[in-house]
Design a protein around this motif. Structure first.
Motif, PDB file in Angstrom:
ATOM      1  N   THR A 124     -24.917 -61.927  30.154  1.00 58.86           N
ATOM      2  CA  THR A 124     -26.029 -62.294  28.943  1.00 58.86           C
ATOM      3  C   THR A 124     -24.476 -62.342  27.219  1.00 58.86           C
ATOM      4  N   LYS A 125     -24.946 -62.872  26.923  1.00 59.44           N
ATOM      5  CA  LYS A 125     -24.514 -62.726  25.207  1.00 59.44           C
ATOM      6  C   LYS A 125     -24.471 -61.585  24.954  1.00 59.44           C
ATOM      7  N   VAL A 126     -23.580 -60.782  24.820  1.00 60.08           N
ATOM      8  CA  VAL A 126     -23.647 -59.963  23.364  1.00 60.08           C
ATOM      9  C   VAL A 126     -22.566 -58.844  23.319  1.00 60.08           C
ATOM     10  N   GLU A 155      -5.346 -70.029  11.116  1.00 62.66           N
ATOM     11  CA  GLU A 155      -6.423 -69.683  12.774  1.00 62.66           C
ATOM     12  C   GLU A 155      -5.482 -69.092  13.517  1.00 62.66           C
ATOM     13  N   LYS A 156      -6.914 -68.202  14.398  1.00 65.07           N
ATOM     14  CA  LYS A 156      -5.536 -67.125  15.063  1.00 65.07           C
ATOM     15  C   LYS A 156      -5.495 -68.059  16.644  1.00 65.07           C
ATOM     16  N   PRO A 157      -4.293 -68.256  17.116  1.00 62.34           N
ATOM     17  CA  PRO A 157      -3.532 -66.561  17.847  1.00 62.34           C
ATOM     18  C   PRO A 157      -2.836 -66.607  16.495  1.00 62.34           C
ATOM     19  N   ALA A 216     -19.477 -59.449  25.462  1.00 60.64           N
ATOM     20  CA  ALA A 216     -19.470 -60.193  26.700  1.00 60.64           C
ATOM     21  C   ALA A 216     -20.241 -61.220  26.286  1.00 60.64           C
ATOM     22  N   GLU A 217     -19.756 -62.218  27.430  1.00 61.83           N
ATOM     23  CA  GLU A 217     -20.118 -63.783  26.620  1.00 61.83           C
ATOM     24  C   GLU A 217     -20.653 -63.789  28.646  1.00 61.83           C
ATOM     25  N   SER A 218     -21.838 -64.569  28.100  1.00 61.51           N
ATOM     26  CA  SER A 218     -22.097 -65.410  29.344  1.00 61.51           C
ATOM     27  C   SER A 218     -21.033 -66.989  30.440  1.00 61.51           C
ATOM     28  N   ARG A 256      -6.143 -61.148  24.232  1.00 56.53           N
ATOM     29  CA  ARG A 256      -5.343 -62.052  23.400  1.00 56.53           C
ATOM     30  C   ARG A 256      -6.588 -62.708  22.651  1.00 56.53           C
ATOM     31  N   ASP A 257      -6.904 -63.405  23.527  1.00 55.97           N
ATOM     32  CA  ASP A 257      -8.329 -64.283  23.022  1.00 55.97           C
ATOM     33  C   ASP A 257      -9.507 -63.666  21.996  1.00 55.97           C
ATOM     34  N   MET A 258     -10.030 -61.849  22.762  1.00 51.45           N
ATOM     35  CA  MET A 258     -10.709 -61.739  21.910  1.00 51.45           C
ATOM     36  C   MET A 258     -10.158 -59.647  21.326  1.00 51.45           C
ATOM     37  N   HIS A 280     -12.962 -64.700  13.024  1.00 47.46           N
ATOM     38  CA  HIS A 280     -14.578 -64.447  12.314  1.00 47.46           C
ATOM     39  C   HIS A 280     -15.212 -63.902  12.005  1.00 47.46           C
ATOM     40  N   TYR A 281     -15.709 -63.304  13.543  1.00 52.70           N
ATOM     41  CA  TYR A 281     -15.746 -61.809  13.517  1.00 52.70           C
ATOM     42  C   TYR A 281     -16.122 -61.173  12.409  1.00 52.70           C
ATOM     43  N   LEU A 282     -14.506 -60.949  11.596  1.00 50.73           N
ATOM     44  CA  LEU A 282     -15.240 -60.857  10.622  1.00 50.73           C
ATOM     45  C   LEU A 282     -15.920 -61.069   9.557  1.00 50.73           C
ATOM     46  N   GLY A 283     -16.471 -62.210   9.286  1.00 46.67           N
ATOM     47  CA  GLY A 283     -17.654 -62.933   8.458  1.00 46.67           C
ATOM     48  C   GLY A 283     -18.585 -63.020   8.984  1.00 46.67           C
ATOM     49  N   LYS A 284     -18.812 -62.280   9.951  1.00 44.18           N
ATOM     50  CA  LYS A 284     -20.432 -61.614  10.699  1.00 44.18           C
ATOM     51  C   LYS A 284     -21.145 -60.859  10.363  1.00 44.18           C
ATOM     52  N   GLU A 285     -22.012 -60.963   9.691  1.00 44.34           N
ATOM     53  CA  GLU A 285     -22.834 -59.857   9.073  1.00 44.34           C
ATOM     54  C   GLU A 285     -23.332 -58.866   9.208  1.00 44.34           C
ATOM     55  N   ASN A 314      -7.702 -59.797  18.729  1.00 48.14           N
ATOM     56  CA  ASN A 314      -8.061 -59.646  17.157  1.00 48.14           C
ATOM     57  C   ASN A 314      -9.546 -59.096  16.698  1.00 48.14           C
ATOM     58  N   HIS A 315     -10.554 -59.827  17.333  1.00 40.86           N
ATOM     59  CA  HIS A 315     -12.229 -59.526  16.749  1.00 40.86           C
ATOM     60  C   HIS A 315     -12.752 -58.317  17.045  1.00 40.86           C
ATOM     61  N   LEU A 316     -11.384 -57.155  18.831  1.00 46.75           N
ATOM     62  CA  LEU A 316     -12.286 -56.057  19.299  1.00 46.75           C
ATOM     63  C   LEU A 316     -11.724 -55.193  17.738  1.00 46.75           C
ATOM     64  N   ILE A 367     -23.871 -56.297  17.290  1.00 48.41           N
ATOM     65  CA  ILE A 367     -23.595 -57.214  15.814  1.00 48.41           C
ATOM     66  C   ILE A 367     -24.332 -58.783  16.375  1.00 48.41           C
ATOM     67  N   GLN A 368     -24.247 -58.641  18.199  1.00 44.63           N
ATOM     68  CA  GLN A 368     -25.011 -60.362  18.228  1.00 44.63           C
ATOM     69  C   GLN A 368     -25.087 -60.067  19.216  1.00 44.63           C
ATOM     70  N   PRO A 369     -26.325 -60.851  20.005  1.00 41.54           N
ATOM     71  CA  PRO A 369     -27.344 -61.674  19.031  1.00 41.54           C
ATOM     72  C   PRO A 369     -28.595 -60.576  18.171  1.00 41.54           C
ATOM     73  N   ALA A 398     -15.063 -59.715  28.128  1.00 43.85           N
ATOM     74  CA  ALA A 398     -15.104 -60.554  29.279  1.00 43.85           C
ATOM     75  C   ALA A 398     -16.160 -61.368  29.289  1.00 43.85           C
ATOM     76  N   LYS A 399     -16.171 -63.046  30.329  1.00 49.48           N
ATOM     77  CA  LYS A 399     -16.510 -63.917  29.997  1.00 49.48           C
ATOM     78  C   LYS A 399     -16.987 -63.795  31.232  1.00 49.48           C
ATOM     79  N   ARG A 400     -18.252 -64.724  31.321  1.00 53.12           N
ATOM     80  CA  ARG A 400     -19.567 -64.450  32.760  1.00 53.12           C
ATOM     81  C   ARG A 400     -19.674 -63.496  32.615  1.00 53.12           C
TER      82      ARG A 400
HETATM   83  C1  BG6 Z   1     -12.869 -66.910  19.629  1.00 54.19           C
HETATM   84  C2  BG6 Z   1     -12.849 -67.498  21.385  1.00 54.19           C
HETATM   85  O1  BG6 Z   1     -12.051 -66.232  19.123  1.00 54.19           O
HETATM   86  O2  BG6 Z   1     -14.472 -66.197  20.130  1.00 54.19           O
HETATM   87  C3  BG6 Z   1     -13.847 -67.450  22.607  1.00 54.19           C
HETATM   88  O3  BG6 Z   1     -10.975 -67.973  21.445  1.00 54.19           O
HETATM   89  C4  BG6 Z   1     -14.486 -66.836  22.368  1.00 54.19           C
HETATM   90  O4  BG6 Z   1     -13.175 -67.490  23.138  1.00 54.19           O
HETATM   91  C5  BG6 Z   1     -15.475 -67.062  20.605  1.00 54.19           C
HETATM   92  O5  BG6 Z   1     -15.711 -67.821  22.393  1.00 54.19           O
HETATM   93  C6  BG6 Z   1     -16.599 -65.844  20.365  1.00 54.19           C
HETATM   94  O6  BG6 Z   1     -17.004 -66.081  19.250  1.00 54.19           O
HETATM   95  P1  BG6 Z   1     -18.658 -65.605  19.220  1.00 54.19           P
HETATM   96  O7  BG6 Z   1     -18.601 -65.222  17.019  1.00 54.19           O
HETATM   97  O8  BG6 Z   1     -19.515 -66.874  20.294  1.00 54.19           O
HETATM   98  O9  BG6 Z   1     -18.734 -64.291  19.765  1.00 54.19           O
END
Ligand code: BG6
Length: 497
Positions: free
Chosen positions: A351-353, A153-155, A221-223, A240-242, A184-189, A245-247, A384-386, A346-348
């Motif tokens: 919306t989540k997008v 798992e990451k990190p 963005a995450e809410s 480091r968190d996003m 897990h972002y690579l697992g997203k369709e 890796n994911h981005l 990518i979502q939602p 970013a967090k907060r």
């Molecule tokens: C994780 C981060 O890898 O991805 C979290 O550690 C984050 O901080 C999450 O909330 C976001 O994943 P998703 O699939 O909800 O966009």
């Protein structure tokens, strides 16, 4: 593809990830008939537990399964949970694994699972190398009686140096092709669909370069705030968190050249090249100009008081960890020369997008002056979502005299494929690892290339001169100053909820 009989050994099995992600994913694979005929899960952790207690903890008490329980027949749940077993490691992961090995062998013989084993490391990363070494000490990494794979798992590291150490550490005991680094972002369709959009169509790729693309914008963005993970997050931060890796994984799929085939190594080779061509920022001036960090501060959202980051549990009251990061960079290669990329996470936020926006250039010669179309109104948005989908923005003539142009949309939403079952990211990735397909897993050189780019930013943020930590009220689109980064080019696209 065929999934061979195998055992899945989960280290850190009593942790949160097992119940939240792994068990639900395995359950869906079970219901859809994707699990091999002879298959068991062996949980391993420090604490003492019976098989029954483990089953109760992770299977029966999984909130996900609980929701489904009423709709499902008891037999199915029981058949599923009967695949779970548990072995304690006697209080420490750094111990002799002879007993664990014996248990694995007993299960193999009893359930005819063959010698194929996946070791899933869902422990703190500081234990990864120790576990790999202890597995090797007990001869549990040898491939002569069935394959052995390691999922981590990451990190993957905390910096370039620690990532290299981790890779080297694991590679002493497992070969690179046995190591599956999960992102897990690579697992997203929709993330995988970036490849199909680009390389299965002839209408996008000819435009996919510096001649037609003005700039690329990626927003994640995450809410939510840091939730209950303040302790972890404060040592990590948005970059480091996003971002690392994911981005950067998303960036690599946007930037990469066409692979010669869809074989895992062909795709991964191109991704590494893509990440390596991102220009590493070296001078303080560059870093100052092109990066912005910020933290959310207390605010009221929909009438509810929301804590600021520094007030969150587990977070240092003087923390300088960022919950917002925006970075502008260039990709130094033939295709992308001088095309700016703007990426923020970013967090907060409101919306989540997560979306990628390709902004196309304005046509070279404007015939329809005063047409109502602004500059660069051709956009391709990969959501990518939602509301997963692909949106194309272009101009159409308003009926009537003259040439007034209005914006129109050609939108595709995945939800219109109602019949298709979309696997959860973890479900898809676990199944791939079970089948030995590493396409959607990060390779060592990929992870290191990403750190090469991220390291100087982190370093600068930690020690550089004139580095500012901006604030933004929880629930807005980041600090005011983040507009400066994209100024002169346009504005961030802030999609509605
Ligand atoms: C994780 C981060 O890898 O991805 C979290 O550690 C984050 O901080 C999450 O909330 C976001 O994943 P998703 O699939 O909800 O966009």
């Amino acid at each position: 593809k065929k999934t061979e009989n195998q055992i899945l050994v989960i280290f850190g099995a009593s942790g949160d990830l097992t119940a939240r992600k792994l068990v639900p994913s395995l359950f869906n694979l079970f219901i859809s008939g994707h699990l091999p005929e002879n298959f068991v899960v062996l949980g391993a952790s420090r604490s003492d537990m019976t098989d029954t207690a483990f089953r109760k903890k992770v299977v029966t008490e999984s909130t996900y399964l609980e929701k489904k329980l009423e709709k499902l027949d008891k037999e199915k749940i029981e058949a599923f949970s009967n695949k779970f077993f548990y072995e304690d490691l006697g209080g420490s992961y750094d111990t002799d694994y002879t007993r664990l090995r014996k248990r694995v062998e007993d299960l193999k013989n009893k359930y005819n699972t063959s010698g194929n084993i996946i070791y899933y490391l869902s422990t703190p990363p500081t234990l990864y190398e120790t576990i790999a070494q202890r597995l090797a000490d007990a001869g549990m990494n040898t491939q002569n009686n069935g394959w052995k794979r390691l999922i981590v798992e990451k990190p993957f590291g905390y910096s370039l140096e620690t990532a290299k150490q981790l890779n080297k550490g694991l590679q002493q005991f497992f070969k690179e092709h046995q190591i599956y680094r999960i992102d897990h972002y690579l697992g997203k369709e929709t993330v995988q669909n970036l490849l199909v959009t680009r390389f299965a169509n002839s209408i996008f790729e000819p435009l996919w370069n510096r001649n037609y693309i003005h700039h690329v914008e990626i927003t994640n963005a995450e809410s939510v705030g840091v939730e209950k993970r303040g302790g972890y997050y404060d040592k990590s931060g948005a970059l480091r968190d996003m971002f690392q890796n994911h981005l950067l994984q998303i960036v690599s799929l946007v930037v990469m050249e066409p692979p010669i085939s869809d074989a895992p190594e062909d795709i991964r080779n191109e991704k590494v090249k893509a990440i390596k061509s991102i220009r590493v920022m070296k001078s303080e001036e560059e870093l100052y100009e092109n990066t912005i960090r910020a933290q959310y501060v207390a605010s009221t959202i929909d009438g509810d008081k929301v804590k600021g980051y520094r007030e969150e549990e587990g977070v240092d009251a003087n923390s300088t960890t960022e919950t917002f990061a925006a970075v502008k960079f260039f990709v130094d290669n033939w295709r992308w020369k001088d095309v700016p990329f703007y990426v923020r996470t970013a967090k907060r936020m409101p919306t989540k997008v997560t979306e990628v926006v390709i902004h196309f250039k304005t046509p070279h010669h404007q015939i329809f002056k005063d047409s109502g179309m602004e500059n660069r109104d051709n956009k391709l948005i990969i959501r990518i979502q939602p509301d997963e989908g692909i949106l194309i923005k272009f101009g159409v003539k308003v009926p009537g005299q003259g040439f007034k142009v209005e914006r129109a949309n050609l939108d595709f939403y995945y939800s219109s494929l109602a019949e298709t079952y979309v696997m959860e990211a973890y479900e898809r990735l676990i199944l791939d690892a079970m089948q030995g397909d590493a396409t959607l897993y990060a390779r060592a050189d990929e992870v290191e290339a990403a750190w090469e780019f991220v390291d100087p930013i982190l370093d600068y943020w930690e020690k550089g001169k004139d580095v500012r930590m901006y604030g933004y009220a929880a629930g807005v689109w980041g600090p005011e100053n983040s507009h400066d980064l994209i100024d002169g080019i346009g504005e961030w696209r802030n999609p509605g909820p």
